[in-house]
Structures are given as C-alpha cells and as structure tokens.
Design a protein around this motif. Structure first.
Motif, PDB file in Angstrom:
ATOM      1  N   GLU A  93     -25.907 -79.126  62.170  1.00  0.00           N
ATOM      2  CA  GLU A  93     -25.270 -78.805  60.901  1.00  0.00           C
ATOM      3  C   GLU A  93     -26.339 -78.693  59.813  1.00  0.00           C
ATOM      4  O   GLU A  93     -27.298 -79.447  59.779  1.00  0.00           O
ATOM      5  CB  GLU A  93     -24.288 -79.924  60.549  1.00  0.00           C
ATOM      6  CG  GLU A  93     -23.121 -79.420  59.759  1.00  0.00           C
ATOM      7  CD  GLU A  93     -22.085 -80.504  59.600  1.00  0.00           C
ATOM      8  OE1 GLU A  93     -21.962 -80.990  58.480  1.00  0.00           O
ATOM      9  OE2 GLU A  93     -21.431 -80.835  60.603  1.00  0.00           O
ATOM     10  N   VAL A  94     -26.178 -77.720  58.955  1.00  0.00           N
ATOM     11  CA  VAL A  94     -27.125 -77.497  57.873  1.00  0.00           C
ATOM     12  C   VAL A  94     -26.583 -78.173  56.615  1.00  0.00           C
ATOM     13  O   VAL A  94     -25.424 -77.984  56.256  1.00  0.00           O
ATOM     14  CB  VAL A  94     -27.312 -75.980  57.626  1.00  0.00           C
ATOM     15  CG1 VAL A  94     -28.278 -75.740  56.483  1.00  0.00           C
ATOM     16  CG2 VAL A  94     -27.791 -75.284  58.883  1.00  0.00           C
ATOM     17  N   THR A  95     -27.454 -78.951  55.973  1.00  0.00           N
ATOM     18  CA  THR A  95     -27.009 -79.653  54.773  1.00  0.00           C
ATOM     19  C   THR A  95     -26.953 -78.692  53.590  1.00  0.00           C
ATOM     20  O   THR A  95     -27.598 -77.643  53.575  1.00  0.00           O
ATOM     21  CB  THR A  95     -27.970 -80.809  54.424  1.00  0.00           C
ATOM     22  OG1 THR A  95     -29.222 -80.262  54.029  1.00  0.00           O
ATOM     23  CG2 THR A  95     -28.143 -81.762  55.590  1.00  0.00           C
ATOM     24  N   LYS A  96     -26.178 -79.090  52.601  1.00  0.00           N
ATOM     25  CA  LYS A  96     -26.088 -78.292  51.381  1.00  0.00           C
ATOM     26  C   LYS A  96     -27.449 -78.185  50.699  1.00  0.00           C
ATOM     27  O   LYS A  96     -27.776 -77.154  50.119  1.00  0.00           O
ATOM     28  CB  LYS A  96     -25.071 -78.911  50.415  1.00  0.00           C
ATOM     29  CG  LYS A  96     -23.647 -78.747  50.858  1.00  0.00           C
ATOM     30  CD  LYS A  96     -22.701 -79.356  49.850  1.00  0.00           C
ATOM     31  CE  LYS A  96     -21.260 -79.215  50.329  1.00  0.00           C
ATOM     32  NZ  LYS A  96     -20.319 -79.786  49.363  1.00  0.00           N
ATOM     33  N   THR A  97     -28.241 -79.242  50.798  1.00  0.00           N
ATOM     34  CA  THR A  97     -29.578 -79.234  50.211  1.00  0.00           C
ATOM     35  C   THR A  97     -30.446 -78.177  50.879  1.00  0.00           C
ATOM     36  O   THR A  97     -31.149 -77.426  50.200  1.00  0.00           O
ATOM     37  CB  THR A  97     -30.239 -80.621  50.341  1.00  0.00           C
ATOM     38  OG1 THR A  97     -29.401 -81.587  49.710  1.00  0.00           O
ATOM     39  CG2 THR A  97     -31.619 -80.646  49.729  1.00  0.00           C
ATOM     40  N   GLU A  98     -30.386 -78.114  52.202  1.00  0.00           N
ATOM     41  CA  GLU A  98     -31.171 -77.116  52.932  1.00  0.00           C
ATOM     42  C   GLU A  98     -30.727 -75.701  52.575  1.00  0.00           C
ATOM     43  O   GLU A  98     -31.563 -74.805  52.389  1.00  0.00           O
ATOM     44  CB  GLU A  98     -31.049 -77.338  54.436  1.00  0.00           C
ATOM     45  CG  GLU A  98     -31.746 -78.588  54.925  1.00  0.00           C
ATOM     46  CD  GLU A  98     -31.439 -78.896  56.377  1.00  0.00           C
ATOM     47  OE1 GLU A  98     -31.178 -77.969  57.160  1.00  0.00           O
ATOM     48  OE2 GLU A  98     -31.465 -80.090  56.727  1.00  0.00           O
ATOM     49  N   VAL A  99     -29.437 -75.497  52.469  1.00  0.00           N
ATOM     50  CA  VAL A  99     -28.912 -74.184  52.088  1.00  0.00           C
ATOM     51  C   VAL A  99     -29.379 -73.835  50.676  1.00  0.00           C
ATOM     52  O   VAL A  99     -29.815 -72.708  50.410  1.00  0.00           O
ATOM     53  CB  VAL A  99     -27.368 -74.141  52.185  1.00  0.00           C
ATOM     54  CG1 VAL A  99     -26.813 -72.868  51.576  1.00  0.00           C
ATOM     55  CG2 VAL A  99     -26.926 -74.278  53.633  1.00  0.00           C
ATOM     56  N   GLY A 100     -29.318 -74.799  49.772  1.00  0.00           N
ATOM     57  CA  GLY A 100     -29.767 -74.585  48.397  1.00  0.00           C
ATOM     58  C   GLY A 100     -31.248 -74.235  48.326  1.00  0.00           C
ATOM     59  O   GLY A 100     -31.631 -73.321  47.594  1.00  0.00           O
ATOM     60  N   ARG A 101     -32.061 -74.931  49.096  1.00  0.00           N
ATOM     61  CA  ARG A 101     -33.504 -74.642  49.114  1.00  0.00           C
ATOM     62  C   ARG A 101     -33.770 -73.242  49.642  1.00  0.00           C
ATOM     63  O   ARG A 101     -34.599 -72.519  49.100  1.00  0.00           O
ATOM     64  CB  ARG A 101     -34.238 -75.661  49.987  1.00  0.00           C
ATOM     65  CG  ARG A 101     -34.423 -76.992  49.342  1.00  0.00           C
ATOM     66  CD  ARG A 101     -35.269 -77.903  50.200  1.00  0.00           C
ATOM     67  NE  ARG A 101     -35.222 -79.239  49.672  1.00  0.00           N
ATOM     68  CZ  ARG A 101     -35.103 -80.324  50.397  1.00  0.00           C
ATOM     69  NH1 ARG A 101     -35.043 -80.251  51.704  1.00  0.00           N
ATOM     70  NH2 ARG A 101     -35.070 -81.507  49.821  1.00  0.00           N
ATOM     71  N   ARG A 102     -33.074 -72.893  50.700  1.00  0.00           N
ATOM     72  CA  ARG A 102     -33.281 -71.560  51.289  1.00  0.00           C
ATOM     73  C   ARG A 102     -32.814 -70.464  50.326  1.00  0.00           C
ATOM     74  O   ARG A 102     -33.485 -69.452  50.175  1.00  0.00           O
ATOM     75  CB  ARG A 102     -32.535 -71.456  52.635  1.00  0.00           C
ATOM     76  CG  ARG A 102     -32.746 -70.147  53.317  1.00  0.00           C
ATOM     77  CD  ARG A 102     -34.212 -69.916  53.683  1.00  0.00           C
ATOM     78  NE  ARG A 102     -34.388 -68.544  54.097  1.00  0.00           N
ATOM     79  CZ  ARG A 102     -35.392 -67.766  53.755  1.00  0.00           C
ATOM     80  NH1 ARG A 102     -36.367 -68.230  53.009  1.00  0.00           N
ATOM     81  NH2 ARG A 102     -35.457 -66.525  54.148  1.00  0.00           N
ATOM     82  N   LEU A 103     -31.693 -70.682  49.680  1.00  0.00           N
ATOM     83  CA  LEU A 103     -31.183 -69.709  48.720  1.00  0.00           C
ATOM     84  C   LEU A 103     -32.168 -69.541  47.557  1.00  0.00           C
ATOM     85  O   LEU A 103     -32.443 -68.417  47.125  1.00  0.00           O
ATOM     86  CB  LEU A 103     -29.809 -70.143  48.209  1.00  0.00           C
ATOM     87  CG  LEU A 103     -29.052 -69.153  47.341  1.00  0.00           C
ATOM     88  CD1 LEU A 103     -28.831 -67.838  48.076  1.00  0.00           C
ATOM     89  CD2 LEU A 103     -27.719 -69.741  46.922  1.00  0.00           C
TER      90      LEU A 103
END
Length: 109
Positions: A3-13
């Motif tokens: 599962e991808v964390t919201k933090t990881e998604v935010g960093r990638r975005l």
C-alpha cells in the motif's frame, strides 16, 4: 502489492509538478535563446535543470508563473549554469546559489 501512503503519493505528485515546471521553463528558454541553445553541453543543461528545479521549490508558484523565461538572455543562462557549477563544486552554498538564481529569474517578472 504494498500500500502506498498518502505521504508517498504527495511527494511523488510534488516531484511530477516540479519536473513539469522545469520542463516548461526549459522549452521557453530554448525558444527565447534560439540557436544559442545548441551551444550548451548536456552537462550545462543538466546543471540548468537542477538550478531551475531548486528555484521552482523556492519561488512562490504565483511568481514562478509570471517569469518570462523567453526573455532570459543567453548570458543569464550561462551565469545560472556558472552559479550551479559553483554550488556543485562547493565553492558556494546551495542556499546562496538558489538565492542568486532566484534574483535572475524574478528579474524577468
């Protein structure tokens, strides 16, 4: 699949937006300096991308969008690359380099 964390998604975005901002700025710079762009080496372009990316993070988005990248002179581009190389060689701090390049870029607002 992990599962991808919201933090990881935010960093990638954030990274994707930064890359897109740099890519758009480079296209405008290329358009603005025309054939002089061919005089830049691959290393020069990588340093320019790095400095634009650092400044993209540092400069407020509303200001970044107003920068007239097509009006930046070839001499300014060479100066930005020189500043970036100084930071890479540790002749200057990254903070000082970012501030110096930001002054050049925001002078185009």
């Amino acid at each position: 699949m992990p599962e991808v964390t919201k933090t990881e998604v935010g960093r990638r975005l954030f990274q994707v937006h930064k890359e897109k901002g740099v890519e758009n700025a480079l296209k405008k710079i290329h358009r603005g300096i025309g054939d002089d762009y061919k005089m830049l080496s691959e290393d020069d372009i990588e340093v320019l991308k790095r400095m634009l990316g650092e400044c993209w993070v540092y400069i407020d988005r509303s200001i970044w969008e107003k920068i007239a990248f097509t009006r930046i002179s070839f001499n300014d581009i060479l100066h930005i690359i020189q500043i970036g190389n100084s930071a890479i060689r540790k002749d200057s701090t990254d903070t000082k380099a970012i501030e110096d390049v930001t002054a050049i870029l925001t002078g185009m607002v």
